[in-house]
Design a protein around this motif. Structure first.
Motif, PDB file in Angstrom:
ATOM      1  N   GLU A  56      -6.676   9.051  -1.217  1.00  0.00           N
ATOM      2  CA  GLU A  56      -7.866   8.433  -1.241  1.00  0.00           C
ATOM      3  C   GLU A  56      -9.283   8.627  -1.115  1.00  0.00           C
ATOM      4  OE1 GLU A  56      -9.243   4.908  -3.561  1.00  0.00           O
ATOM      5  OE2 GLU A  56      -7.730   5.173  -3.369  1.00  0.00           O
ATOM      6  N   VAL A  57      -9.327   8.496   0.505  1.00  0.00           N
ATOM      7  CA  VAL A  57      -9.851   8.488   1.596  1.00  0.00           C
ATOM      8  C   VAL A  57     -10.684   9.845   1.493  1.00  0.00           C
ATOM      9  CG1 VAL A  57     -10.271   8.178   3.907  1.00  0.00           C
ATOM     10  CG2 VAL A  57      -8.605   6.578   3.049  1.00  0.00           C
ATOM     11  N   ILE A  58     -10.333  10.878   1.710  1.00  0.00           N
ATOM     12  CA  ILE A  58     -10.318  12.250   1.672  1.00  0.00           C
ATOM     13  C   ILE A  58     -11.306  12.819   0.551  1.00  0.00           C
ATOM     14  CG2 ILE A  58     -10.002  14.831   2.217  1.00  0.00           C
ATOM     15  CD1 ILE A  58      -9.137  12.458   4.653  1.00  0.00           C
ATOM     16  N   GLN A  59     -10.840  11.866  -0.435  1.00  0.00           N
ATOM     17  CA  GLN A  59     -10.974  12.419  -1.716  1.00  0.00           C
ATOM     18  C   GLN A  59     -12.426  11.411  -1.826  1.00  0.00           C
ATOM     19  OE1 GLN A  59      -8.056  11.210  -4.919  1.00  0.00           O
ATOM     20  NE2 GLN A  59      -7.312  12.851  -4.667  1.00  0.00           N
ATOM     21  N   ARG A  60     -12.789  10.491  -1.845  1.00  0.00           N
ATOM     22  CA  ARG A  60     -14.511   9.425  -1.134  1.00  0.00           C
ATOM     23  C   ARG A  60     -14.798  10.420  -0.635  1.00  0.00           C
ATOM     24  NH1 ARG A  60     -13.787   3.824  -2.894  1.00  0.00           N
ATOM     25  NH2 ARG A  60     -15.953   4.506  -2.612  1.00  0.00           N
ATOM     26  N   MET A 110       0.711  -1.595  -0.036  1.00  0.00           N
ATOM     27  CA  MET A 110       0.260   0.018  -0.231  1.00  0.00           C
ATOM     28  C   MET A 110       0.764   1.007  -0.223  1.00  0.00           C
ATOM     29  SD  MET A 110      -2.336   1.577   3.050  1.00  0.00           S
ATOM     30  CE  MET A 110      -4.240   0.247   2.963  1.00  0.00           C
ATOM     31  N   ASP A 111       0.591   1.926  -1.102  1.00  0.00           N
ATOM     32  CA  ASP A 111       1.037   3.402  -0.740  1.00  0.00           C
ATOM     33  C   ASP A 111       0.118   4.360   0.097  1.00  0.00           C
ATOM     34  OD1 ASP A 111       1.895   6.262  -1.361  1.00  0.00           O
ATOM     35  OD2 ASP A 111       2.424   5.951  -3.078  1.00  0.00           O
ATOM     36  N   ILE A 112       1.063   4.095   0.906  1.00  0.00           N
ATOM     37  CA  ILE A 112       0.223   5.058   2.571  1.00  0.00           C
ATOM     38  C   ILE A 112      -0.337   6.568   2.055  1.00  0.00           C
ATOM     39  CG2 ILE A 112       0.304   6.019   4.584  1.00  0.00           C
ATOM     40  CD1 ILE A 112       1.959   3.067   5.393  1.00  0.00           C
ATOM     41  N   GLU A 113       0.658   7.154   1.786  1.00  0.00           N
ATOM     42  CA  GLU A 113       0.458   8.221   1.739  1.00  0.00           C
ATOM     43  C   GLU A 113      -1.010   8.999   0.660  1.00  0.00           C
ATOM     44  OE1 GLU A 113       0.753  11.220   3.665  1.00  0.00           O
ATOM     45  OE2 GLU A 113       2.396  10.091   4.513  1.00  0.00           O
ATOM     46  N   THR A 114      -0.645   8.060  -0.938  1.00  0.00           N
ATOM     47  CA  THR A 114      -1.800   8.365  -1.662  1.00  0.00           C
ATOM     48  C   THR A 114      -3.028   7.550  -1.379  1.00  0.00           C
ATOM     49  OG1 THR A 114       0.333   7.854  -3.216  1.00  0.00           O
ATOM     50  CG2 THR A 114      -2.446   6.802  -4.057  1.00  0.00           C
ATOM     51  N   ALA A 115      -2.753   6.094  -0.477  1.00  0.00           N
ATOM     52  CA  ALA A 115      -4.391   5.968  -0.209  1.00  0.00           C
ATOM     53  C   ALA A 115      -5.360   6.703   0.775  1.00  0.00           C
ATOM     54  CB  ALA A 115      -3.633   4.580   0.303  1.00  0.00           C
ATOM     55  N   ALA A 116      -4.629   7.370   1.646  1.00  0.00           N
ATOM     56  CA  ALA A 116      -5.112   8.618   2.456  1.00  0.00           C
ATOM     57  C   ALA A 116      -5.557   9.759   2.277  1.00  0.00           C
ATOM     58  CB  ALA A 116      -3.794   9.211   3.582  1.00  0.00           C
TER      59      ALA A 116
END
Length: 236
Positions: A9-13, A1-7
């Protein structure tokens, strides 16, 4: 998991579910230095469900870093999502220590964030022995009312079956004692909640607490807890 990218994405979602009426209605309900995205609970839960599944096979350290990265984006709903994703990952929860838990709580400044933290993270960790009574007492004596509320709300998982609680009058009342005389309304409300939750397990202990501290307890606490004792309900 790319942590910063996934974080991100959570906010974008979450942002994709922004409802301006919801944001307008809640901005004063839990005022905060965190950004209020205006996301309904059902939509937040949908995002959380997806990321619970995506983190299921990740290492504990990765999930903890992921939760911290989401919180660092400084949104109300992101923080709530982070707590729920972390709480669902058993290895990550088992790996928590005091320093990690207090880092996760940094920035709690409203009742919704406090309650997500205390019910989902700190209270469960305390019940499991990952926090000590001394840690929670220190929070209860904090100059920050939100950490004082966190201390009191952390008793809730000791006494609620859905969080694994089996009733703990001794620890609950130790912390409630420290909240007697507090001048902050959000601590008053937390005290009422803690006592009402304990009443389901040990009503005599709660009655004794009310009697002992009658002169110093806010009317709200006495009213709500006595109603719970009499009717089994908070209201009516």
């Amino acid at each position: 998991m790319d942590i910063e990218t996934a974080a991100d994405e959570v906010i974008q979602r979450l942002r994709a579910h922004t409802d301006h009426e919801r944001r307008g209605a809640t901005v004063n309900y839990f005022p905060s230095a965190q950004e209020n995205l205006g996301v309904y609970a059902a939509d937040l839960r949908g995002v959380v469900r997806e990321f619970k599944q995506r983190t299921k096979s990740e290492e504990a350290t990765t999930v903890l870093k992921f939760a911290k990265a989401i919180i660092a984006r400084n949104t109300l709903e992101g923080r709530q999502a982070a707590y729920e994703i972390l709480a669902a990952h058993k290895p990550a929860m088992a790996a928590l220590n005091r320093a990690a838990i207090e880092a996760l709580g940094k920035g709690i400044d409203n009742w919704a964030s406090v309650d997500g933290f205390a019910c989902g993270i700190s209270g469960v960790a305390w019940r499991r022995g990952q926090l000590t009574d001394t840690d929670i007492k220190r929070w209860a004596r904090s100059s920050d009312p939100w950490w004082r509320r966190a201390a009191v709300v952390s008793t809730v998982p000791l006494n609620i079956k859905s969080r694994g609680g089996t009733g703990d009058a001794m620890r609950t009342l130790k912390i409630c004692e420290l909240a007697v005389g507090d001048d902050h309304v959000m601590v008053h409300k937390a005290l009422s909640w803690a006592l009402r939750q304990l009443a389901s397990w040990d009503a005599p202990a709660v009655r004794g607490f009310l009697k002992k501290h009658d002169a110093r307890l806010p009317a709200l606490v006495k009213r709500e807890v006595n109603r719970k004792l009499a009717t089994g309900r908070k209201n009516g």
